[in-house]
Design an enzyme around this catalytic site. Structure first.
Site, short mmCIF file in Angstrom:
data_model
loop_
_atom_site.label_atom_id
_atom_site.label_comp_id
_atom_site.label_asym_id
_atom_site.label_seq_id
_atom_site.Cartn_x
_atom_site.Cartn_y
_atom_site.Cartn_z
N THR A 93 63.73 35.71 -24.92
CA THR A 93 63.93 34.36 -25.48
C THR A 93 62.71 34.02 -26.33
O THR A 93 62.69 34.33 -27.51
CB THR A 93 64.17 33.32 -24.37
N LYS B 131 61.69 39.82 -18.74
CA LYS B 131 61.49 38.88 -19.83
C LYS B 131 60.82 37.65 -19.26
O LYS B 131 60.96 37.31 -18.10
CB LYS B 131 62.80 38.53 -20.52
N THR C 156 60.05 34.81 -10.69
CA THR C 156 59.46 34.04 -11.77
C THR C 156 60.18 34.15 -13.09
O THR C 156 59.71 33.58 -14.03
CB THR C 156 58.04 34.53 -12.00
N GLU D 110 53.22 32.03 -23.56
CA GLU D 110 53.38 31.22 -24.78
C GLU D 110 52.04 30.64 -25.23
O GLU D 110 51.41 29.87 -24.51
CB GLU D 110 54.39 30.11 -24.51
N ASN E 250 56.68 24.73 -27.00
CA ASN E 250 57.59 24.07 -26.08
C ASN E 250 58.09 22.73 -26.57
O ASN E 250 59.16 22.27 -26.18
CB ASN E 250 56.93 23.95 -24.70
N THR F 207 64.87 23.30 -30.89
CA THR F 207 65.18 23.13 -32.31
C THR F 207 65.44 24.46 -32.97
O THR F 207 65.17 25.51 -32.42
CB THR F 207 64.00 22.44 -33.03
#
Length: 456
Positions: free
Chosen positions: A184, A213, A224, A311, A451, A456
């Site tokens: 993702t 992932k 997790t 991230e 995040n 979007t």
């Protein structure tokens, strides 16, 4: 916003799974150029278009064994358990972990908090794979990842499952494409494989492969993220579940990116025994102990890739809590440090602010009484180059920190924080030698941007 990916200061974050990922140069080294994959397993990554914006990239993964497998899994403890989690739990309960043939995974939609209809969708995905395998009984585990609260485009998925089944392959490229299909916001696919032997068959080669992932909503409270492990070793399901539970507790349950536990977290393992040899049935056998060591080490390496892809992350941090009277207390302290926003932002800012680490140690809940005593607590930074530790606190007394050396250590991508609860060598002052390790990353401006724009 109609574009498929978002560029954040050089990090391309995809919101479904691209085949031709623009993988950052710093992450290229984590992509395997080849692999040793278990006998009897084949995989595929297929484009469905789960998200309307995805017009060509694979977002449906299928892992399948030619023969029935023993299976085990660990699942999220989030109260809002996603439909695929419920479906997979039901399948494992009904089969008692025997006779599992496949795992099917979609990215782009979590199928979480979707009510009765969502559960029916998850069940239908598994049933369609079973149909392709020529089976009438449930034998497929189901996983989903993506945005919560949206229904799957189930007709599109069901229409593509036969294509996924017909293109199953055991090549390295197929394994890599399948690992890409479950991504993702990941910036690179996470795939590992290895060979190993067991004491009862020292001349027989077994294989273990795994894909996972995750880059955000990562903090364990039983699992997790999504992950599938496959081996051709013969392991009974009664032995497989404790093997996986132990491995996960010291790997996927010991990482943190942002402190959030997903609704969909699932780690599953399939063992088809295709390589032959005596089955592992007893938890007290030499083969079981050897398999436990192999699986735990492998799961640690695989889970660490998730942290390295956190991230917006710029650092990979190991926190080692040692000289604890028990493992669980050490694990709780390590976990608290790993999820502290103040610790994570200090590391991002290259600030040797050990007070934030000490604060996290001090407010950790649930540790055994007498575990944390300020007068015998020490904290240090351990450089990755093998040079001496930079002592920050020794037996509760602050050290005169060499700020220049601290700056050099904090400039590196990898860093280890050592917390000694005994103030000296293991075993001193009546404490045991229990140790727990956690892996986490820092918090950056990019994490907020990624995040903030997720849907979007």
């Amino acid at each position: 916003m109609a574009t498929f990916a978002r560029m954040v200061k050089g990090q391309v974050r995809y919101y479904s799974a691209p085949l031709d990922m623009a993988i950052p140069a710093s992450k290229q080294k984590y992509i395997p150029a080849s692999g040793t994959y278990p006998k009897g397993f084949s995989v595929s990554g297929t484009h469905v278009g789960v998200k309307a914006s995805n017009t060509r990239f694979p977002d449906l993964a299928l892992i399948s064994s030619e023969t029935p497998c023993s299976a085990a899994a660990v699942f999220t403890t989030n109260k809002f358990q996603a439909a695929p989690v419920q479906a997979s739990k039901n399948t494992l309960k009904a089969t008692q972990g025997e006779g599992i043939r496949s795992v099917v995974i979609n990215s782009g939609c979590a199928n979480a908090v979707t009510g009765k209809g969502g559960l029916e969708d998850a069940v239908s995905m598994g049933a369609k794979v079973d149909e392709c395998n020529g089976l009438a009984q449930p034998s497929t585990l189901v996983m989903s990842t993506g945005v919560i609260g949206q229904r799957l485009p189930i007709s599109k998925i069901l229409d593509k499952i036969p294509t996924a089944h017909s293109t199953l392959s055991s090549t390295h490229d197929s394994w890599l494409t399948t690992a890409r299909a479950i991504c993702t916001t990941d910036t690179f696919p996470k795939l590992l494989s290895q060979t190993f032997t067991l004491p009862s068959s020292p001349n027989r080669t077994y294989r273990l492969a795994g894909m996972t992932k995750g880059a955000g909503m990562i903090h364990p409270n039983m699992a997790t993220l999504l992950g599938v492990l496959c081996t051709d070793a013969p392991i009974a399901s009664s032995a497989l579940q404790p093997l996986l539970k132990h491995a996960v507790s010291r790997s996927f349950n010991s990482i943190s990116v942002d402190g959030d536990t997903s609704t969909n977290d699932t780690i599953a393992i399939l063992a088809n025994g295709a390589a032959g040899g005596a089955p592992i049935t007893s938890t007290s056998s030499a083969d079981y102990t050897a398999m436990q060591n192999v699986l735990t080490s492998f799961a640690q390496s695989l889970s660490q890739l998730v942290v390295r892809d956190g991230e917006g992350a710029t650092k990979f941090v190991t926190v080692r809590v040692q000289n604890s009277p028990d493992y669980e207390s050490a694990r709780l302290i390590a976990s608290t440090i790993a999820r502290s926003p103040l610790v994570k932002t200090a590391l991002y800012g290259k600030d040797a602010n050990w007070g934030r680490i000490l604060c996290a140690i001090g407010y950790t809940q649930g540790v055994a009484e007498g575990t944390v005593v300020p007068e015998r607590t020490s904290v240090s930074f351990k450089p990755v180059d093998g040079s001496a530790e930079l002592k920050l606190l020794v037996n509760g007394e602050p050290e005169q920190v060499d700020e220049d050396r601290a700056a050099v250590i904090l400039q590196e991508e990898d860093l280890e924080i050592v917390v000694d609860l005994g103030g000296g060598e293991k075993g001193e002052k009546g404490l045991g030698g229990e140790e727990a390790i956690y892996w986490f990353c820092d918090f950056s401006h990019e994490y907020v941007t990624i995040n903030g724009d997720y849907r979007t």
